[in-house]
Design a protein around this motif. Sequence first.
Motif, PDB file in Angstrom:
ATOM      1  N   PRO A 189      -5.631  -7.312 -11.126  1.00 31.60           N
ATOM      2  CA  PRO A 189      -6.723  -6.668 -11.856  1.00 31.60           C
ATOM      3  C   PRO A 189      -8.018  -6.764 -11.053  1.00 31.60           C
ATOM      4  CG  PRO A 189      -5.545  -8.247 -13.255  1.00 31.60           C
ATOM      5  CD  PRO A 189      -5.071  -8.465 -11.854  1.00 31.60           C
ATOM      6  N   GLU A 190      -8.722  -5.641 -10.984  1.00 32.15           N
ATOM      7  CA  GLU A 190     -10.058  -5.667 -10.397  1.00 32.15           C
ATOM      8  C   GLU A 190     -11.059  -5.924 -11.528  1.00 32.15           C
ATOM      9  OE1 GLU A 190     -11.882  -1.922  -9.302  1.00 32.15           O
ATOM     10  OE2 GLU A 190     -12.844  -2.852  -7.569  1.00 32.15           O
ATOM     11  N   THR A 191     -10.952  -5.098 -12.572  1.00 29.77           N
ATOM     12  CA  THR A 191     -11.731  -5.290 -13.795  1.00 29.77           C
ATOM     13  C   THR A 191     -10.747  -5.064 -14.947  1.00 29.77           C
ATOM     14  OG1 THR A 191     -12.252  -2.951 -14.045  1.00 29.77           O
ATOM     15  CG2 THR A 191     -13.753  -4.248 -12.676  1.00 29.77           C
ATOM     16  N   GLU A 192     -11.257  -4.994 -16.161  1.00 32.94           N
ATOM     17  CA  GLU A 192     -10.368  -4.739 -17.303  1.00 32.94           C
ATOM     18  C   GLU A 192      -9.714  -3.370 -17.209  1.00 32.94           C
ATOM     19  OE1 GLU A 192     -11.809  -5.734 -21.169  1.00 32.94           O
ATOM     20  OE2 GLU A 192     -11.186  -7.763 -20.593  1.00 32.94           O
ATOM     21  N   ASN A 193     -10.345  -2.443 -16.500  1.00 32.00           N
ATOM     22  CA  ASN A 193      -9.830  -1.077 -16.469  1.00 32.00           C
ATOM     23  C   ASN A 193      -9.574  -0.558 -15.064  1.00 32.00           C
ATOM     24  OD1 ASN A 193     -11.946  -1.271 -18.907  1.00 32.00           O
ATOM     25  ND2 ASN A 193     -10.126  -0.103 -19.488  1.00 32.00           N
ATOM     26  N   SER A 194      -9.434  -1.473 -14.111  1.00 27.45           N
ATOM     27  CA  SER A 194      -9.110  -1.029 -12.749  1.00 27.45           C
ATOM     28  C   SER A 194      -8.294  -2.110 -12.045  1.00 27.45           C
ATOM     29  CB  SER A 194     -10.379  -0.692 -11.967  1.00 27.45           C
ATOM     30  OG  SER A 194     -11.208  -1.833 -11.842  1.00 27.45           O
ATOM     31  N   THR A 195      -7.523  -1.664 -11.049  1.00 21.49           N
ATOM     32  CA  THR A 195      -6.491  -2.538 -10.475  1.00 21.49           C
ATOM     33  C   THR A 195      -6.382  -2.301  -8.975  1.00 21.49           C
ATOM     34  OG1 THR A 195      -5.289  -2.366 -12.559  1.00 21.49           O
ATOM     35  CG2 THR A 195      -4.023  -3.115 -10.657  1.00 21.49           C
ATOM     36  N   HIS A 196      -6.143  -3.397  -8.245  1.00 24.21           N
ATOM     37  CA  HIS A 196      -5.800  -3.272  -6.829  1.00 24.21           C
ATOM     38  C   HIS A 196      -4.272  -3.163  -6.740  1.00 24.21           C
ATOM     39  CE1 HIS A 196      -9.902  -4.446  -5.954  1.00 24.21           C
ATOM     40  NE2 HIS A 196      -9.743  -5.601  -6.564  1.00 24.21           N
ATOM     41  N   ASP A 197      -3.802  -2.045  -6.252  1.00 26.75           N
ATOM     42  CA  ASP A 197      -2.355  -1.773  -6.209  1.00 26.75           C
ATOM     43  C   ASP A 197      -1.870  -2.016  -4.766  1.00 26.75           C
ATOM     44  OD1 ASP A 197       0.188  -0.643  -6.298  1.00 26.75           O
ATOM     45  OD2 ASP A 197      -0.439   1.209  -7.291  1.00 26.75           O
ATOM     46  N   PHE A 198      -1.536  -3.277  -4.481  1.00 27.74           N
ATOM     47  CA  PHE A 198      -1.015  -3.625  -3.150  1.00 27.74           C
ATOM     48  C   PHE A 198       0.465  -3.254  -3.094  1.00 27.74           C
ATOM     49  CE2 PHE A 198      -4.478  -6.637  -3.853  1.00 27.74           C
ATOM     50  CZ  PHE A 198      -5.114  -6.700  -2.622  1.00 27.74           C
ATOM     51  N   TRP A 199       0.884  -2.575  -2.025  1.00 27.30           N
ATOM     52  CA  TRP A 199       2.300  -2.215  -1.901  1.00 27.30           C
ATOM     53  C   TRP A 199       2.796  -2.483  -0.482  1.00 27.30           C
ATOM     54  CZ3 TRP A 199       3.334   1.295   1.886  1.00 27.30           C
ATOM     55  CH2 TRP A 199       2.270   2.129   2.292  1.00 27.30           C
ATOM     56  N   ALA A 200       4.043  -2.880  -0.385  1.00 28.00           N
ATOM     57  CA  ALA A 200       4.632  -3.121   0.937  1.00 28.00           C
ATOM     58  C   ALA A 200       6.113  -2.780   0.878  1.00 28.00           C
ATOM     59  CB  ALA A 200       4.434  -4.572   1.358  1.00 28.00           C
ATOM     60  N   VAL A 201       6.618  -2.287   1.981  1.00 26.22           N
ATOM     61  CA  VAL A 201       8.033  -1.929   2.084  1.00 26.22           C
ATOM     62  C   VAL A 201       8.596  -2.657   3.307  1.00 26.22           C
ATOM     63  CG1 VAL A 201       9.663  -0.037   2.468  1.00 26.22           C
ATOM     64  CG2 VAL A 201       7.628   0.344   1.050  1.00 26.22           C
ATOM     65  N   ALA A 202       9.504  -3.602   3.057  1.00 27.44           N
ATOM     66  CA  ALA A 202      10.109  -4.385   4.143  1.00 27.44           C
ATOM     67  C   ALA A 202      11.584  -4.013   4.242  1.00 27.44           C
ATOM     68  CB  ALA A 202       9.947  -5.876   3.863  1.00 27.44           C
ATOM     69  N   ARG A 203      12.033  -3.649   5.452  1.00 30.75           N
ATOM     70  CA  ARG A 203      13.428  -3.211   5.608  1.00 30.75           C
ATOM     71  C   ARG A 203      14.141  -4.116   6.599  1.00 30.75           C
ATOM     72  NH1 ARG A 203      10.264   0.128   8.983  1.00 30.75           N
ATOM     73  NH2 ARG A 203      11.085   0.313  11.107  1.00 30.75           N
ATOM     74  N   ASP A 204      15.463  -4.179   6.468  1.00 32.66           N
ATOM     75  CA  ASP A 204      16.236  -5.043   7.374  1.00 32.66           C
ATOM     76  C   ASP A 204      17.018  -4.218   8.395  1.00 32.66           C
ATOM     77  OD1 ASP A 204      18.337  -3.985   5.901  1.00 32.66           O
ATOM     78  OD2 ASP A 204      19.287  -5.931   5.488  1.00 32.66           O
ATOM     79  N   PHE A 205      16.572  -2.972   8.662  1.00 31.13           N
ATOM     80  CA  PHE A 205      17.266  -2.108   9.621  1.00 31.13           C
ATOM     81  C   PHE A 205      16.214  -1.334  10.431  1.00 31.13           C
ATOM     82  CE2 PHE A 205      16.289   1.679   7.186  1.00 31.13           C
ATOM     83  CZ  PHE A 205      16.141   1.192   5.911  1.00 31.13           C
ATOM     84  N   ALA A 206      16.656  -0.778  11.556  1.00 27.66           N
ATOM     85  CA  ALA A 206      15.760   0.024  12.406  1.00 27.66           C
ATOM     86  C   ALA A 206      14.426  -0.693  12.628  1.00 27.66           C
ATOM     87  CB  ALA A 206      15.541   1.411  11.781  1.00 27.66           C
ATOM     88  N   LEU A 207      14.522  -1.971  12.945  1.00 25.51           N
ATOM     89  CA  LEU A 207      13.315  -2.804  12.989  1.00 25.51           C
ATOM     90  C   LEU A 207      12.297  -2.308  14.019  1.00 25.51           C
ATOM     91  CD1 LEU A 207      14.707  -6.443  12.599  1.00 25.51           C
ATOM     92  CD2 LEU A 207      14.093  -4.773  10.843  1.00 25.51           C
ATOM     93  N   GLU A 208      12.806  -1.746  15.114  1.00 28.74           N
ATOM     94  CA  GLU A 208      11.881  -1.340  16.183  1.00 28.74           C
ATOM     95  C   GLU A 208      11.519   0.142  16.105  1.00 28.74           C
ATOM     96  OE1 GLU A 208      10.829  -3.645  18.245  1.00 28.74           O
ATOM     97  OE2 GLU A 208      12.169  -5.173  17.425  1.00 28.74           O
ATOM     98  N   ASP A 209      12.074   0.847  15.131  1.00 29.43           N
ATOM     99  CA  ASP A 209      11.939   2.307  15.121  1.00 29.43           C
ATOM    100  C   ASP A 209      10.605   2.725  14.480  1.00 29.43           C
ATOM    101  OD1 ASP A 209      12.192   5.069  14.747  1.00 29.43           O
ATOM    102  OD2 ASP A 209      14.384   4.911  14.622  1.00 29.43           O
ATOM    103  N   GLN A 210       9.672   3.125  15.330  1.00 31.32           N
ATOM    104  CA  GLN A 210       8.332   3.470  14.861  1.00 31.32           C
ATOM    105  C   GLN A 210       8.348   4.688  13.947  1.00 31.32           C
ATOM    106  OE1 GLN A 210       5.738   1.424  15.203  1.00 31.32           O
ATOM    107  NE2 GLN A 210       4.717   2.884  13.822  1.00 31.32           N
ATOM    108  N   GLU A 211       9.283   5.602  14.232  1.00 32.52           N
ATOM    109  CA  GLU A 211       9.353   6.812  13.410  1.00 32.52           C
ATOM    110  C   GLU A 211       9.745   6.469  11.966  1.00 32.52           C
ATOM    111  OE1 GLU A 211      11.770  10.721  14.139  1.00 32.52           O
ATOM    112  OE2 GLU A 211      11.070   9.891  16.053  1.00 32.52           O
ATOM    113  N   VAL A 212      10.692   5.539  11.841  1.00 25.38           N
ATOM    114  CA  VAL A 212      11.101   5.098  10.494  1.00 25.38           C
ATOM    115  C   VAL A 212       9.916   4.414   9.806  1.00 25.38           C
ATOM    116  CG1 VAL A 212      12.620   3.536   9.214  1.00 25.38           C
ATOM    117  CG2 VAL A 212      13.557   4.944  11.059  1.00 25.38           C
ATOM    118  N   SER A 213       9.187   3.605  10.543  1.00 20.99           N
ATOM    119  CA  SER A 213       8.020   2.924   9.948  1.00 20.99           C
ATOM    120  C   SER A 213       7.002   3.947   9.449  1.00 20.99           C
ATOM    121  CB  SER A 213       7.335   2.010  10.976  1.00 20.99           C
ATOM    122  OG  SER A 213       8.176   0.931  11.281  1.00 20.99           O
TER     123      SER A 213
END
Length: 351
Positions: free
Chosen positions: A263-287
């Motif tokens: 929560p930032e305030t009662e009516n606003s929010t910080h929406d942190f998102w992350a996507v971690a994958r266990d394949f194509a680790l070095e593939d920049q295009e996939v990232s």
Amino acid sequence: MTEIPRDQWYVAAYSSEIGHELFARTICGEPILFWRTRSGPVTAVPDRCVHRRFPLSQAPSRLVDDQVVCGYHGFTYASDGKCVAVPGQSRIPRTARLLPYPLVEQDSFVWVFIGDPARADASLVPRAPYLDSPVHATVAGMEPLRARFSLLVDNLLDLSHETYLHGGYIGTPEVAATPITTEVDDEAGIVYVSRHMDDTECPPFYARSTGLQGRITRWQDIEYTPPCLYILHSRVAPVGSVPNPDGTDPDAFHVEVVYAITPETENSTHDFWAVARDFALEDQEVSTFLAESNRTVVLQDVAALDVLERVIAAEPDGYQELSINIDTGGLAARRMLQSMARAPQAASTPS
Ligand code: FES
Ligand SMILES: [Fe+2]
């Protein structure tokens, strides 16, 4: 309205956001000033000068070595919040002090404790080890949401909306059509929601990133640790593939979709998102593809929840909801959040 629970840990930022310069963010209604000290750790104090409340993040306030100098009249604070200089006198008032916030830097996040610092227990910060792991490749971001945090909790605990709101990205008809199972571990404080689709269309998000062709087995296992941390363990594999009894799962692709709901305030929010994958680790295009796709999906949620916030705020006298099976996880989460919001007062009531 679901109240914001206090005496809890919240993600304030990614570690990478905070360097040796002043960084301000409002968390649970509290304006906070962060900076990384010369010796490495991040420090956080209220972003208000004790003298006349000038924001210490506001120019011409500035950081000099590890001290912050107020840009209005020059009160100067050390990294532990202690005032070390005031203008025009050598005596520093005893109460000239900013109370530092307890912090934990872990799994690429900076966590801050909102509430009574005496209750801060660093061992209770929930873990998201995928974000800082050599066997995962991670893309991440944060989007500001003009809606109360509980709307994002509802949204993330019910993924059937993927079919409608995120069609063409992560939604297929089978998501909404497949029933969920919900489990609540009250002792650990975790809500689990699972949806296993045995034979389903592969949405572009997974087809393009994994190279899987045709129909797939798709598992969604949600683990929500209220108030802040949400992890969706996503498993996609050729139809019929199951993990080996020893836990290895060589035919499958695993994606950990992590959200921090702050929560930032009662009516606003910080929406942190992350996507971690266990394949194509070095593939920049996939990232790049996963970063762009997931951000698009997050922005679709943001657009919908921003509208919903305005609708709900326009009905201050309350409204009647209608809940169905898909809402079981969201309702369990609300119950936990409500009891967390009540807990601090209960603890301070003399018995
Ligand atoms: S308001 Fe900061 S020194 Fe006066
Ligand atoms: Fe969504």
